[in-house]
Write a protein that holds these residues in place. Sequence first.
Motif, PDB file in Angstrom:
ATOM      1  N   MET A   1       0.850  -1.181   0.000  1.00 49.81           N
ATOM      2  CA  MET A   1       0.000   0.000   0.000  1.00 49.81           C
ATOM      3  C   MET A   1       0.893   1.241   0.000  1.00 49.81           C
ATOM      4  O   MET A   1       1.977   1.231   0.562  1.00 49.81           O
ATOM      5  N   ARG A   2       0.370   2.291  -0.607  1.00 42.45           N
ATOM      6  CA  ARG A   2       1.123   3.550  -0.621  1.00 42.45           C
ATOM      7  C   ARG A   2       0.173   4.723  -0.392  1.00 42.45           C
ATOM      8  O   ARG A   2      -1.014   4.639  -0.694  1.00 42.45           O
ATOM      9  N   PHE A   3       0.722   5.783   0.134  1.00 45.75           N
ATOM     10  CA  PHE A   3      -0.048   6.994   0.417  1.00 45.75           C
ATOM     11  C   PHE A   3      -0.264   7.783  -0.871  1.00 45.75           C
ATOM     12  O   PHE A   3       0.695   8.077  -1.583  1.00 45.75           O
ATOM     13  N   ILE A   4      -1.516   8.096  -1.171  1.00 42.65           N
ATOM     14  CA  ILE A   4      -1.870   8.931  -2.326  1.00 42.65           C
ATOM     15  C   ILE A   4      -2.353  10.268  -1.768  1.00 42.65           C
ATOM     16  O   ILE A   4      -3.460  10.352  -1.218  1.00 42.65           O
ATOM     17  N   PRO A   5      -1.549  11.327  -1.847  1.00 38.99           N
ATOM     18  CA  PRO A   5      -1.984  12.618  -1.316  1.00 38.99           C
ATOM     19  C   PRO A   5      -3.083  13.221  -2.190  1.00 38.99           C
ATOM     20  O   PRO A   5      -3.032  13.145  -3.412  1.00 38.99           O
ATOM     21  N   LEU A   6      -4.088  13.800  -1.534  1.00 37.92           N
ATOM     22  CA  LEU A   6      -5.173  14.459  -2.255  1.00 37.92           C
ATOM     23  C   LEU A   6      -5.145  15.978  -2.090  1.00 37.92           C
ATOM     24  O   LEU A   6      -5.359  16.706  -3.048  1.00 37.92           O
ATOM     25  N   GLU A   7      -4.898  16.441  -0.878  1.00 34.48           N
ATOM     26  CA  GLU A   7      -4.985  17.883  -0.627  1.00 34.48           C
ATOM     27  C   GLU A   7      -4.146  18.252   0.588  1.00 34.48           C
ATOM     28  O   GLU A   7      -3.931  17.433   1.488  1.00 34.48           O
ATOM     29  N   ARG A   8      -3.703  19.496   0.595  1.00 35.97           N
ATOM     30  CA  ARG A   8      -3.034  20.042   1.787  1.00 35.97           C
ATOM     31  C   ARG A   8      -4.105  20.401   2.807  1.00 35.97           C
ATOM     32  O   ARG A   8      -5.158  20.932   2.453  1.00 35.97           O
ATOM     33  N   LEU A   9      -3.839  20.131   4.064  1.00 35.59           N
ATOM     34  CA  LEU A   9      -4.813  20.401   5.124  1.00 35.59           C
ATOM     35  C   LEU A   9      -5.205  21.867   5.181  1.00 35.59           C
ATOM     36  O   LEU A   9      -6.358  22.198   5.457  1.00 35.59           O
ATOM     37  N   ILE A  10      -4.274  22.753   4.896  1.00 37.46           N
ATOM     38  CA  ILE A  10      -4.548  24.186   4.957  1.00 37.46           C
ATOM     39  C   ILE A  10      -5.625  24.611   3.949  1.00 37.46           C
ATOM     40  O   ILE A  10      -6.291  25.620   4.130  1.00 37.46           O
ATOM     41  N   ASN A  11      -5.823  23.813   2.891  1.00 33.57           N
ATOM     42  CA  ASN A  11      -6.811  24.157   1.866  1.00 33.57           C
ATOM     43  C   ASN A  11      -8.217  23.669   2.179  1.00 33.57           C
ATOM     44  O   ASN A  11      -9.178  24.054   1.504  1.00 33.57           O
ATOM     45  N   LEU A  12      -8.361  22.808   3.196  1.00 38.87           N
ATOM     46  CA  LEU A  12      -9.693  22.322   3.558  1.00 38.87           C
ATOM     47  C   LEU A  12     -10.453  23.400   4.314  1.00 38.87           C
ATOM     48  O   LEU A  12      -9.919  24.026   5.224  1.00 38.87           O
ATOM     49  N   HIS A  13     -11.683  23.618   3.934  1.00 42.09           N
ATOM     50  CA  HIS A  13     -12.544  24.603   4.578  1.00 42.09           C
ATOM     51  C   HIS A  13     -13.985  24.146   4.430  1.00 42.09           C
ATOM     52  O   HIS A  13     -14.290  23.252   3.633  1.00 42.09           O
ATOM     53  N   GLU A  14     -14.866  24.727   5.182  1.00 44.75           N
ATOM     54  CA  GLU A  14     -16.286  24.376   5.104  1.00 44.75           C
ATOM     55  C   GLU A  14     -16.778  24.575   3.674  1.00 44.75           C
ATOM     56  O   GLU A  14     -16.575  25.627   3.077  1.00 44.75           O
ATOM     57  N   GLY A  15     -17.363  23.521   3.100  1.00 39.21           N
ATOM     58  CA  GLY A  15     -17.852  23.586   1.737  1.00 39.21           C
ATOM     59  C   GLY A  15     -16.856  23.136   0.690  1.00 39.21           C
ATOM     60  O   GLY A  15     -17.178  23.069  -0.492  1.00 39.21           O
ATOM     61  N   TYR A  16     -15.625  22.781   1.108  1.00 38.87           N
ATOM     62  CA  TYR A  16     -14.620  22.293   0.157  1.00 38.87           C
ATOM     63  C   TYR A  16     -15.148  21.032  -0.516  1.00 38.87           C
ATOM     64  O   TYR A  16     -15.689  20.141   0.128  1.00 38.87           O
ATOM     65  N   ARG A  17     -14.962  20.961  -1.832  1.00 39.14           N
ATOM     66  CA  ARG A  17     -15.371  19.784  -2.608  1.00 39.14           C
ATOM     67  C   ARG A  17     -14.499  19.712  -3.850  1.00 39.14           C
ATOM     68  O   ARG A  17     -14.429  20.660  -4.614  1.00 39.14           O
ATOM     69  N   GLN A  18     -13.832  18.586  -4.031  1.00 37.86           N
ATOM     70  CA  GLN A  18     -12.946  18.423  -5.180  1.00 37.86           C
ATOM     71  C   GLN A  18     -13.029  16.989  -5.673  1.00 37.86           C
ATOM     72  O   GLN A  18     -13.048  16.058  -4.875  1.00 37.86           O
ATOM     73  N   ALA A  19     -13.073  16.813  -6.986  1.00 36.34           N
ATOM     74  CA  ALA A  19     -13.114  15.489  -7.603  1.00 36.34           C
ATOM     75  C   ALA A  19     -11.706  15.055  -8.007  1.00 36.34           C
ATOM     76  O   ALA A  19     -10.885  15.876  -8.419  1.00 36.34           O
ATOM     77  N   PHE A  20     -11.448  13.759  -7.891  1.00 33.08           N
ATOM     78  CA  PHE A  20     -10.165  13.167  -8.251  1.00 33.08           C
ATOM     79  C   PHE A  20     -10.415  11.877  -9.019  1.00 33.08           C
ATOM     80  O   PHE A  20     -11.410  11.202  -8.793  1.00 33.08           O
ATOM     81  N   LYS A  21      -9.499  11.534  -9.903  1.00 29.80           N
ATOM     82  CA  LYS A  21      -9.499  10.230 -10.554  1.00 29.80           C
ATOM     83  C   LYS A  21      -8.214   9.541 -10.118  1.00 29.80           C
ATOM     84  O   LYS A  21      -7.122  10.000 -10.438  1.00 29.80           O
TER      85      LYS A  21
END
Length: 104
Positions: A1-21
Amino acid sequence: MRFIPLERLINLHEGYRQAFKIEGADIILLHEDGQTYAFSRTCPHQHYALDYAKISEGLLLCSAHGFEFDLKRSGVLVKPAGFPCPALKTYDLVYDADRIGLML
């Protein structure tokens, strides 16, 4: 298993929504009501897109048919009760330093 980073914690905020493939899977990362969730971009009922689904108190509402899935209990269908529908695919989130992601 390996870590797949999605987002920096500083960018998360109420209402954050992002799609990834990721590795062929379409995933939404969402921050709502102080919680962060990762789940499949499509409803398991009829594969309707969940990009703009409403989230309230850990429940995801599919706007196509009004189905509700519990994001806190592995995506299980809670409404309509007893309907034969598989659970919404959810993903466990992992934190690594200043990033949030998945272990795949």
